[in-house]
Design a protein around this motif. Structure first.
Motif, PDB file in Angstrom:
ATOM      1  N   ASP A  71       0.832  -1.201   0.000  1.00 51.89           N
ATOM      2  CA  ASP A  71       0.000   0.000   0.000  1.00 51.89           C
ATOM      3  C   ASP A  71       0.869   1.254   0.000  1.00 51.89           C
ATOM      4  OD1 ASP A  71      -2.758   1.144   0.261  1.00 51.89           O
ATOM      5  OD2 ASP A  71      -1.866   1.963   2.089  1.00 51.89           O
ATOM      6  N   VAL A  72       1.902   1.278   0.843  1.00 51.29           N
ATOM      7  CA  VAL A  72       2.806   2.424   0.910  1.00 51.29           C
ATOM      8  C   VAL A  72       3.506   2.632  -0.433  1.00 51.29           C
ATOM      9  CG1 VAL A  72       4.977   3.232   1.947  1.00 51.29           C
ATOM     10  CG2 VAL A  72       3.148   2.321   3.405  1.00 51.29           C
ATOM     11  N   LEU A  73       3.874   1.549  -1.085  1.00 54.96           N
ATOM     12  CA  LEU A  73       4.538   1.628  -2.388  1.00 54.96           C
ATOM     13  C   LEU A  73       3.567   1.912  -3.525  1.00 54.96           C
ATOM     14  CD1 LEU A  73       6.990  -1.378  -1.998  1.00 54.96           C
ATOM     15  CD2 LEU A  73       7.573   1.059  -1.979  1.00 54.96           C
ATOM     16  N   ASP A  74       2.279   2.032  -3.193  1.00 60.61           N
ATOM     17  CA  ASP A  74       1.232   2.258  -4.186  1.00 60.61           C
ATOM     18  C   ASP A  74       1.233   1.156  -5.233  1.00 60.61           C
ATOM     19  OD1 ASP A  74      -0.999   3.641  -5.064  1.00 60.61           O
ATOM     20  OD2 ASP A  74       0.154   4.861  -6.465  1.00 60.61           O
ATOM     21  N   GLU A  75       1.472  -0.055  -4.757  1.00 60.15           N
ATOM     22  CA  GLU A  75       1.421  -1.259  -5.591  1.00 60.15           C
ATOM     23  C   GLU A  75       0.274  -2.098  -5.069  1.00 60.15           C
ATOM     24  OE1 GLU A  75       3.240  -2.312  -8.204  1.00 60.15           O
ATOM     25  OE2 GLU A  75       4.461  -0.506  -8.235  1.00 60.15           O
ATOM     26  N   PRO A  76      -0.930  -1.912  -5.613  1.00 61.00           N
ATOM     27  CA  PRO A  76      -2.067  -2.641  -5.070  1.00 61.00           C
ATOM     28  C   PRO A  76      -1.811  -4.146  -5.092  1.00 61.00           C
ATOM     29  CG  PRO A  76      -2.738  -1.164  -6.850  1.00 61.00           C
ATOM     30  CD  PRO A  76      -1.254  -1.122  -6.772  1.00 61.00           C
ATOM     31  N   PHE A  77      -2.194  -4.777  -3.998  1.00 62.76           N
ATOM     32  CA  PHE A  77      -2.061  -6.225  -3.935  1.00 62.76           C
ATOM     33  C   PHE A  77      -3.056  -6.823  -4.915  1.00 62.76           C
ATOM     34  CE2 PHE A  77      -2.895 -10.437  -2.184  1.00 62.76           C
ATOM     35  CZ  PHE A  77      -1.591 -10.912  -2.113  1.00 62.76           C
ATOM     36  N   LYS A  78      -2.542  -7.518  -5.912  1.00 65.82           N
ATOM     37  CA  LYS A  78      -3.388  -8.023  -6.993  1.00 65.82           C
ATOM     38  C   LYS A  78      -3.603  -9.524  -6.903  1.00 65.82           C
ATOM     39  CE  LYS A  78      -1.591  -4.406  -9.932  1.00 65.82           C
ATOM     40  NZ  LYS A  78      -0.605  -4.059 -10.906  1.00 65.82           N
ATOM     41  N   GLY A  79      -3.349 -10.084  -5.734  1.00 63.19           N
ATOM     42  CA  GLY A  79      -3.480 -11.523  -5.606  1.00 63.19           C
ATOM     43  C   GLY A  79      -2.220 -12.206  -6.100  1.00 63.19           C
ATOM     44  N   GLU A  80      -2.377 -13.399  -6.539  1.00 66.13           N
ATOM     45  CA  GLU A  80      -1.237 -14.221  -6.924  1.00 66.13           C
ATOM     46  C   GLU A  80      -0.621 -13.753  -8.244  1.00 66.13           C
ATOM     47  OE1 GLU A  80      -0.748 -18.864  -6.462  1.00 66.13           O
ATOM     48  OE2 GLU A  80      -1.989 -18.363  -8.199  1.00 66.13           O
ATOM     49  N   SER A  81       0.678 -13.543  -8.230  1.00 65.68           N
ATOM     50  CA  SER A  81       1.391 -13.138  -9.443  1.00 65.68           C
ATOM     51  C   SER A  81       1.844 -14.381 -10.206  1.00 65.68           C
ATOM     52  CB  SER A  81       2.613 -12.295  -9.079  1.00 65.68           C
ATOM     53  OG  SER A  81       3.596 -13.098  -8.435  1.00 65.68           O
ATOM     54  N   GLU A  82       2.323 -14.175 -11.416  1.00 64.62           N
ATOM     55  CA  GLU A  82       2.839 -15.283 -12.222  1.00 64.62           C
ATOM     56  C   GLU A  82       4.025 -15.942 -11.520  1.00 64.62           C
ATOM     57  OE1 GLU A  82       3.360 -18.214 -14.841  1.00 64.62           O
ATOM     58  OE2 GLU A  82       1.627 -16.864 -14.784  1.00 64.62           O
ATOM     59  N   ARG A  83       4.883 -15.127 -10.936  1.00 66.03           N
ATOM     60  CA  ARG A  83       6.033 -15.682 -10.209  1.00 66.03           C
ATOM     61  C   ARG A  83       5.566 -16.561  -9.045  1.00 66.03           C
ATOM     62  NH1 ARG A  83      11.740 -13.750  -9.054  1.00 66.03           N
ATOM     63  NH2 ARG A  83      12.313 -14.916  -7.196  1.00 66.03           N
ATOM     64  N   GLU A  84       4.564 -16.082  -8.286  1.00 65.02           N
ATOM     65  CA  GLU A  84       4.042 -16.884  -7.168  1.00 65.02           C
ATOM     66  C   GLU A  84       3.466 -18.196  -7.668  1.00 65.02           C
ATOM     67  OE1 GLU A  84       1.956 -14.457  -3.852  1.00 65.02           O
ATOM     68  OE2 GLU A  84       1.867 -13.255  -5.698  1.00 65.02           O
TER      69      GLU A  84
END
Length: 110
Positions: A71-84
């Motif tokens: 949140d602080v980085l303004d990177e909304p948590f989008k769930g599981e990424s391709e890497r994950e």
């Protein structure tokens, strides 16, 4: 040797979010080590708190700190990424290998 000028993060909120995430990660690491050393289903000898309970509490704390950092980085948590997904798939493949090896060893010892 090449020395570079390192300075602390100057954004106080980002600094604290990074620090809190690191702290919670360390606490999670300690809970994981306790489960390995004492057993996942065992209890802490002094407090009698179940190791599994402590582990899940620390997982929740780490997830909260990670969400705050995003949140602080303004990177909304989008769930599981391709890497994950790739990493998880690799872990599941490894799990199958471990289970197969365990079954082979059990069969060989009979």
């Amino acid at each position: 040797m090449s020395i570079t000028l390192w300075k602390p993060e100057t954004d106080i909120v980002l600094h604290q979010a990074l620090g809190k995430c690191a702290e919670e990660c360390a606490e999670l690491s300690q809970a994981l080590a306790r489960c390995l050393i004492q057993g996942f289903h065992e209890a802490e000898p002094v407090t009698h708190k179940l190791n599994r309970t402590h582990l899940f509490e620390e997982v929740a704390d780490f997830k909260a700190a990670l969400r705050w950092l995003f949140d602080v980085l303004d990177e909304p948590f989008k769930g599981e990424s391709e890497r994950e997904r790739r990493k998880f798939d690799g872990f599941k493949h490894w799990q199958k290998m471990l289970e197969s090896d365990q079954a082979d060893r059990a069969e060989a010892s009979e």
